[in-house]
Scaffold this motif. Structure first.
Motif, PDB file in Angstrom:
ATOM      1  N   LEU A 159     -26.185  30.630 -14.190  1.00 23.53           N
ATOM      2  CA  LEU A 159     -25.797  31.992 -13.817  1.00 23.53           C
ATOM      3  C   LEU A 159     -26.565  33.050 -14.602  1.00 23.53           C
ATOM      4  O   LEU A 159     -26.552  34.230 -14.217  1.00 23.53           O
ATOM      5  CB  LEU A 159     -24.285  32.177 -14.032  1.00 23.53           C
ATOM      6  N   GLN A 160     -27.233  32.688 -15.700  1.00 21.85           N
ATOM      7  CA  GLN A 160     -28.006  33.652 -16.469  1.00 21.85           C
ATOM      8  C   GLN A 160     -29.360  33.959 -15.828  1.00 21.85           C
ATOM      9  O   GLN A 160     -30.064  34.865 -16.275  1.00 21.85           O
ATOM     10  CB  GLN A 160     -28.232  33.129 -17.896  1.00 21.85           C
ATOM     11  N   LEU A 161     -29.713  33.210 -14.784  1.00 19.79           N
ATOM     12  CA  LEU A 161     -30.974  33.419 -14.082  1.00 19.79           C
ATOM     13  C   LEU A 161     -30.698  33.937 -12.673  1.00 19.79           C
ATOM     14  O   LEU A 161     -29.623  33.707 -12.110  1.00 19.79           O
ATOM     15  CB  LEU A 161     -31.784  32.121 -14.000  1.00 19.79           C
ATOM     16  N   SER A 162     -31.677  34.598 -12.105  1.00 15.00           N
ATOM     17  CA  SER A 162     -31.551  35.057 -10.717  1.00 15.00           C
ATOM     18  C   SER A 162     -31.717  33.870  -9.771  1.00 15.00           C
ATOM     19  O   SER A 162     -32.142  32.779 -10.177  1.00 15.00           O
ATOM     20  CB  SER A 162     -32.604  36.114 -10.415  1.00 15.00           C
ATOM     21  N   GLY A 163     -31.400  34.096  -8.494  1.00 10.54           N
ATOM     22  CA  GLY A 163     -31.523  33.010  -7.523  1.00 10.54           C
ATOM     23  C   GLY A 163     -32.943  32.502  -7.406  1.00 10.54           C
ATOM     24  O   GLY A 163     -33.187  31.296  -7.353  1.00 10.54           O
ATOM     25  N   GLY A 164     -33.921  33.409  -7.384  1.00  9.28           N
ATOM     26  CA  GLY A 164     -35.317  32.994  -7.291  1.00  9.28           C
ATOM     27  C   GLY A 164     -35.776  32.261  -8.525  1.00  9.28           C
ATOM     28  O   GLY A 164     -36.532  31.281  -8.443  1.00  9.28           O
ATOM     29  N   GLN A 165     -35.334  32.712  -9.690  1.00 10.27           N
ATOM     30  CA  GLN A 165     -35.704  32.027 -10.931  1.00 10.27           C
ATOM     31  C   GLN A 165     -35.121  30.623 -10.980  1.00 10.27           C
ATOM     32  O   GLN A 165     -35.784  29.674 -11.412  1.00 10.27           O
ATOM     33  CB  GLN A 165     -35.224  32.846 -12.126  1.00 10.27           C
ATOM     34  N   LYS A 166     -33.872  30.479 -10.531  1.00  9.38           N
ATOM     35  CA  LYS A 166     -33.264  29.143 -10.510  1.00  9.38           C
ATOM     36  C   LYS A 166     -34.057  28.205  -9.593  1.00  9.38           C
ATOM     37  O   LYS A 166     -34.274  27.036  -9.929  1.00  9.38           O
ATOM     38  CB  LYS A 166     -31.812  29.227 -10.036  1.00  9.38           C
ATOM     39  N   GLN A 167     -34.476  28.713  -8.431  1.00 10.80           N
ATOM     40  CA  GLN A 167     -35.210  27.846  -7.511  1.00 10.80           C
ATOM     41  C   GLN A 167     -36.552  27.430  -8.099  1.00 10.80           C
ATOM     42  O   GLN A 167     -36.992  26.293  -7.936  1.00 10.80           O
ATOM     43  CB  GLN A 167     -35.404  28.549  -6.174  1.00 10.80           C
ATOM     44  N   ARG A 168     -37.221  28.330  -8.802  1.00 14.80           N
ATOM     45  CA  ARG A 168     -38.508  27.963  -9.393  1.00 14.80           C
ATOM     46  C   ARG A 168     -38.330  26.942 -10.514  1.00 14.80           C
ATOM     47  O   ARG A 168     -39.136  26.025 -10.658  1.00 14.80           O
ATOM     48  CB  ARG A 168     -39.213  29.220  -9.912  1.00 14.80           C
ATOM     49  N   SER A 189     -14.556  29.338 -11.281  1.00 18.39           N
ATOM     50  CA  SER A 189     -15.938  29.002 -10.968  1.00 18.39           C
ATOM     51  C   SER A 189     -16.541  29.912  -9.907  1.00 18.39           C
ATOM     52  O   SER A 189     -17.749  29.873  -9.673  1.00 18.39           O
ATOM     53  CB  SER A 189     -16.023  27.541 -10.503  1.00 18.39           C
ATOM     54  N   SER A 190     -15.736  30.705  -9.236  1.00 18.45           N
ATOM     55  CA  SER A 190     -16.255  31.599  -8.191  1.00 18.45           C
ATOM     56  C   SER A 190     -15.725  33.019  -8.394  1.00 18.45           C
ATOM     57  O   SER A 190     -15.269  33.657  -7.459  1.00 18.45           O
ATOM     58  CB  SER A 190     -15.868  31.082  -6.808  1.00 18.45           C
ATOM     59  N   MET A 191     -15.768  33.477  -9.657  1.00 22.48           N
ATOM     60  CA  MET A 191     -15.228  34.792  -9.966  1.00 22.48           C
ATOM     61  C   MET A 191     -15.974  35.912  -9.263  1.00 22.48           C
ATOM     62  O   MET A 191     -15.391  36.945  -8.911  1.00 22.48           O
ATOM     63  CB  MET A 191     -15.249  35.020 -11.476  1.00 22.48           C
ATOM     64  N   LYS A 192     -17.263  35.728  -9.021  1.00 15.63           N
ATOM     65  CA  LYS A 192     -18.000  36.779  -8.319  1.00 15.63           C
ATOM     66  C   LYS A 192     -17.459  36.981  -6.915  1.00 15.63           C
ATOM     67  O   LYS A 192     -17.316  38.106  -6.444  1.00 15.63           O
ATOM     68  CB  LYS A 192     -19.490  36.424  -8.272  1.00 15.63           C
ATOM     69  N   THR A 193     -17.167  35.882  -6.240  1.00 15.82           N
ATOM     70  CA  THR A 193     -16.620  35.988  -4.889  1.00 15.82           C
ATOM     71  C   THR A 193     -15.228  36.607  -4.920  1.00 15.82           C
ATOM     72  O   THR A 193     -14.899  37.471  -4.092  1.00 15.82           O
ATOM     73  CB  THR A 193     -16.553  34.592  -4.246  1.00 15.82           C
ATOM     74  N   VAL A 194     -14.405  36.183  -5.885  1.00 12.68           N
ATOM     75  CA  VAL A 194     -13.064  36.764  -6.003  1.00 12.68           C
ATOM     76  C   VAL A 194     -13.148  38.265  -6.250  1.00 12.68           C
ATOM     77  O   VAL A 194     -12.451  39.062  -5.625  1.00 12.68           O
ATOM     78  CB  VAL A 194     -12.288  36.070  -7.144  1.00 12.68           C
ATOM     79  N   ARG A 195     -14.049  38.666  -7.155  1.00  6.00           N
ATOM     80  CA  ARG A 195     -14.181  40.080  -7.490  1.00  6.00           C
ATOM     81  C   ARG A 195     -14.747  40.870  -6.310  1.00  6.00           C
ATOM     82  O   ARG A 195     -14.340  42.011  -6.069  1.00  6.00           O
ATOM     83  CB  ARG A 195     -15.082  40.204  -8.716  1.00  6.00           C
ATOM     84  N   SER A 196     -15.685  40.259  -5.580  1.00  6.57           N
ATOM     85  CA  SER A 196     -16.299  40.987  -4.470  1.00  6.57           C
ATOM     86  C   SER A 196     -15.296  41.275  -3.359  1.00  6.57           C
ATOM     87  O   SER A 196     -15.443  42.255  -2.624  1.00  6.57           O
ATOM     88  CB  SER A 196     -17.486  40.190  -3.917  1.00  6.57           C
ATOM     89  N   PHE A 197     -14.285  40.416  -3.189  1.00  4.23           N
ATOM     90  CA  PHE A 197     -13.266  40.649  -2.176  1.00  4.23           C
ATOM     91  C   PHE A 197     -11.991  41.267  -2.767  1.00  4.23           C
ATOM     92  O   PHE A 197     -10.993  41.401  -2.061  1.00  4.23           O
ATOM     93  CB  PHE A 197     -12.912  39.333  -1.480  1.00  4.23           C
ATOM     94  N   ALA A 198     -12.037  41.609  -4.069  1.00  4.51           N
ATOM     95  CA  ALA A 198     -10.887  42.224  -4.735  1.00  4.51           C
ATOM     96  C   ALA A 198      -9.614  41.415  -4.516  1.00  4.51           C
ATOM     97  O   ALA A 198      -8.548  41.960  -4.231  1.00  4.51           O
ATOM     98  CB  ALA A 198     -10.689  43.662  -4.252  1.00  4.51           C
ATOM     99  N   ASN A 199      -9.747  40.082  -4.676  1.00  4.22           N
ATOM    100  CA  ASN A 199      -8.609  39.203  -4.401  1.00  4.22           C
ATOM    101  C   ASN A 199      -8.004  38.636  -5.686  1.00  4.22           C
ATOM    102  O   ASN A 199      -7.452  37.545  -5.695  1.00  4.22           O
ATOM    103  CB  ASN A 199      -9.051  38.051  -3.479  1.00  4.22           C
TER     104      ASN A 199
END
Length: 830
Positions: free
Chosen positions: A685-694, A417-427
């Protein structure tokens, strides 16, 4: 009182055992039997050793009773340790008596005067031996001190371990974690109810003391299957027919053999073949009906119990989810419920069939040769004890395996569920090792299961083989003595083999039922879990204005009850008014929003809406009138249309598009290829952060709520989008009560009232210009945001202390507070 009651029952039984032992042995008063049996011992006729067995039982029981009275604690431990040795001793007594009776009846010399006494003493010895073991297990163990039995919190009593302990386990060393798992019995289950207090655990242990047995879980599962009684009834009838037909196959086989060998029995050959043909056809049909009916019943059970579990999860308070990992909950919904239903379906089928077949086999074996039947039954008590020992150990291992699987699921769910964070830290490698360590724990536990199961199989197989050899030898003797025909000996041997197979099946069923019991216990504990507070309000008034008041509210999160988040907070907000909550991060602003939504209940004070405590309102009604847009809104893996209309029935497309336009979301939605039918993906996850908030803002506005809660609702928007959304929101504030949590000056400067919260306390209240002139903490925050000024932590603390001092002074004298504020400003500037 309980101790002396157990002692009295035990002493009464010992007295009865000694009395009947003397009476049956001496034929009331024939003391000459002592000399006769000692000096002219005859195994097939003497009963001297049976009287010795009686005296041995009396001595052991009396000694154990006196020991437990003198030292209850150590005595109870001794009783528990000696359970299996005493059971083995009683098994030996029973087997000895059975062999003695069998030989007595075969080599009887024609003098039947001693028959009643001999048989009566033999039967009494077997009954007394069984009764002694029952007393040992069920009465003497009850004499343990109640405090000890209460505080002895093993796997069954504790039920589940704290999930926080699971979270603290290190992933770096699989062996260390495994050691912790194996050494601590309390790790037998996952904690899903999160009770940290030992007193609560003790109370729970008392309540569930009677429900920790495996058969309690089984009976409850059967209660859940009441609605499936037609399938169960058809399945049971078909099972009875199939089992009954299989019982006669070995008997017919023996008759066919006799028809082949014995000239006068030729008719049996033809009749036996015809009967076996029709019975086999009937068995095949009945087996098909049985399997289909029971499988259908268990499938319905799985659906029902999974739905009840999910329903119970939805009722839990948010504090439960704060300290319970998603992986542990999904493991209950998927792994445990599947294990429960599939294991029960398969093994219930085998269990019922085996019991019916065993009953029929034993009856026909007794008809063929009761002597050979006695030899066969010799292995039963021994296998029963072995199965008991193995089953208890296997149940503990099964619970630990379920726990380890849940822990592995937690790691997998969190990582995926947090693959982006895992990938960003190369863990990736670190997460792989962590998951491997969890799986290694499961492997070690399953290796223990395999060793235990193998050892059990070896012991039971050796016992079966020994009994088979003895039966074959003694059966040949009976055939030679013309006490049994060759065909009937073959039938008996087949029955014996089938009986052994049934016993093995039941042993396997027992271990599998232990596994299902472990899974069902966890499921039922979660189903039975009561939330710390319930949404039981029933108030749903026609008039709902949205007058908000915090009245001396204090609050601490359930996961950190010793750390107060809010301290005596008071403020109000009226319909048509915009209230802004500002302050340093972690001050308690979002906690106020959670209390308004009734996600939690305050430790003290009240949250009032229209003068009524928020908990008095109906749950569905309250959240129709209140809409929340959070800083990190969650969208579901559905279309944008379905996300905006979430939980609304028959929401028109025009209404959805209108809300999207108000939230400045319509334009970007229409530029998508599928428009409002576009799938947002998991968690949006298919939307950007701003789009999700709107989209989340549109989801709130489409409900036309009377109270709108915006918790950093525009934090992910760019300046232009934020401006447009704020304009749209401002136009639609109307008579709504609006509560805004924000750090941006542009979001809060036009608010009707600004409440500054710092470290859980309200330090300032007023409009934007008033607070700027007051030159307190709010002014510092605004100045820092506009000019980008930074200060160290020491200065931050000093500013907060000054702000509190200013607030206190301001309440006393407004003019003095102004002078004091200017002085403080000069000091800080210096």
């Amino acid at each position: 009182m309980k101790l002396y009651t157990s002692a009295s029952v035990t002493l009464l039984f010992s007295s009865a055992d000694a009395f009947f032992g003397f009476v049956f042995y001496l034929h009331w008063n024939d003391f000459a039997l002592f000399g006769k049996d000692v000096f002219n011992y005859d195994f097939t006729h003497a009963t001297f050793e049976l009287w010795l067995f009686s005296m041995l039982r009396v001595v052991i029981l009396v000694g154990a009773t006196l020991g437990i009275i003198q030292n209850p604690k150590d005595g109870a431990k001794g009783i528990k340790r000696a359970r299996y040795p005493v059971g083995l001793m009683n098994i030996v007594m029973i087997l000895y008596v059975m062999a003695k009776i069998m030989l007595y009846t075969e080599y009887i010399d024609g003098n039947h005067d001693d028959d009643p006494w001999f048989l009566t003493l033999g039967i009494w010895t077997m009954v007394a031996s069984l009764s002694m073991y029952g007393l040992w297990v069920y009465i003497l163990q009850e004499a343990r001190p109640s405090k000890e039995s209460t505080l002895h919190l093993d796997d069954d009593a504790r039920g589940l371990i704290n999930q926080d302990e699971i979270n603290e386990r290190s992933c770096s060393s699989g062996s260390d974690t495994s050691s912790d798992n194996e050494s601590d019995d309390s790790s037998g289950d996952d904690e899903v109810d999160g009770d940290d207090d030992d007193d609560d655990i003790i109370k729970k242990a008392k309540k569930k003391k009677k429900s920790v047995k495996w058969y309690s879980s089984f009976l409850r599962l059967m209660a859940y299957s009441k609605a499936d009684w037609p399938f169960l009834l058809v399945g049971f009838i078909a099972l009875s027919c199939a089992a009954g037909g299989e019982v006669f196959i070995p008997l017919l086989t023996g008759q066919v053999l006799d028809g082949v060998i014995i000239e006068s029995e030729k008719a049996k050959f033809r009749n036996g073949i015809i009967s076996m043909t029709f019975i086999s056809l009937g068995i095949g049909v009945a087996n098909g009906v049985r399997g289909g009916s029971l499988s259908m019943a268990m499938a319905r059970l799985n659906q029902r119990i999974t739905n009840h579990l999910f329903e119970s999860i939805l009722k839990q308070e948010l504090g439960f989810f704060d300290k319970t990992r998603t992986g542990a909950i999904t493991s209950r919904l998927t792994s445990d419920t599947s294990t429960l239903s599939s294991t029960l379906s398969h093994n219930l089928n085998i269990c019922l069939r085996s019991i019916l077949q065993m009953t029929g086999y034993v009856v026909l074996m007794m008809i063929i040769s009761w002597r050979l039947t006695f030899i066969t039954l010799i292995s039963f008590p021994l296998i029963a004890v072995i199965t008991d020992v193995f089953g208890s150990y296997y149940e503990k291992l099964s619970r630990k395996v379920q726990t380890s699987l849940a822990n592995a699921n937690i790691v997998a769910e969190e990582t995926i569920s947090s693959m982006k964070t895992v990938r960003s830290f190369a863990n990736e490698e670190g997460e792989r090792k962590c998951y491997w360590n969890k799986l290694h724990i499961t492997y070690l536990l399953r290796k223990k299961e395999a060793v235990a199961y193998g050892l059990f199989t070896v012991i039971s197989s050796v016992c079966d083989l020994m009994v088979f050899v003895v039966t074959l030898f003694y059966g040949g003797h009976l055939v030679v003595q013309n006490m049994l025909s060759g065909g009937m000996l073959l039938s008996f041997i087949i029955y014996q083999l089938e009986l052994s197979g049934c016993i093995e099946d039941l042993a396997d069923v027992y271990t599998e039922l232990m596994k299902a019991a472990g899974a069902s216990r966890k499921v039922f504990q979660l189903i039975d879990r009561k939330p710390t507070f319930m949404n039981e309000g029933r108030r749903a008034p026609r008039q709902f204005e949205g007058q908000l008041e915090f009245k001396n509210v204090s609050f601490a999160y359930p996961t950190r009850p010793s750390i107060p988040v809010l301290k005596d907070v008071s403020f109000t907000a009226s319909p048509g008014e915009v209230l802004a909550l500002v302050g340093p991060s972690g001050g308690g602003k979002s906690s106020c929003i959670s209390l308004i939504e009734h996600f939690y209940e305050p430790s003290s004070g009240e949250v009032l809406i229209d003068g009524r405590n928020v908990k008095e309102y109906d749950h569905a009604f309250l959240h129709q009138k209140i809409a929340l847009v959070g800083q990190e809104p969650v969208l579901y893996a559905r279309s944008i249309h379905d996300n905006i209309s979430y939980s609304l029935q028959d929401c028109s497309t025009e209404r959805i598009e209108s809300a999207a336009k108000q939230a400045n979301a319509h334009n970007f939605i229409m530029h998508l290829r599928k428009g409002y039918k576009t799938e947002t993906g998991e968690k949006g996850l298919q939307l950007s952060g701003g789009q999700k908030q709107r989209v989340a803002i549109a989801r709130a506005l489409v409900r036309n709520p009377q109270m709108l809660l915006l918790d950093e609702a525009t934090s992910a928007l760019d300046a232009e989008s934020e401006h447009l959304v704020q304009q749209a929101l401002t136009k639609n504030f109307g008579t709504r009560t609006v509560v805004i949590v924000a750090h941006r000056l542009s979001t809060v400067e036009k608010a009707d009232r600004i409440v500054v919260i710092d470290q859980g306390t309200v330090v300032e209240q007023g409009r934007h210009q008033e607070l700027i002139k007051f030159n307190g903490l709010y002014a510092r925050l605004v100045q820092r945001q506009i000019l980008g000024h930074d200060s160290d932590d020491g200065q931050d603390d000093e500013e907060r202390l000054v702000a509190r001092k200013n607030l206190s002074t301001r309440r006393k004298d407004s003019s003095a507070s102004s002078n004091s504020s200017n002085g403080v400003e000069n000091d800080i500037s210096d």
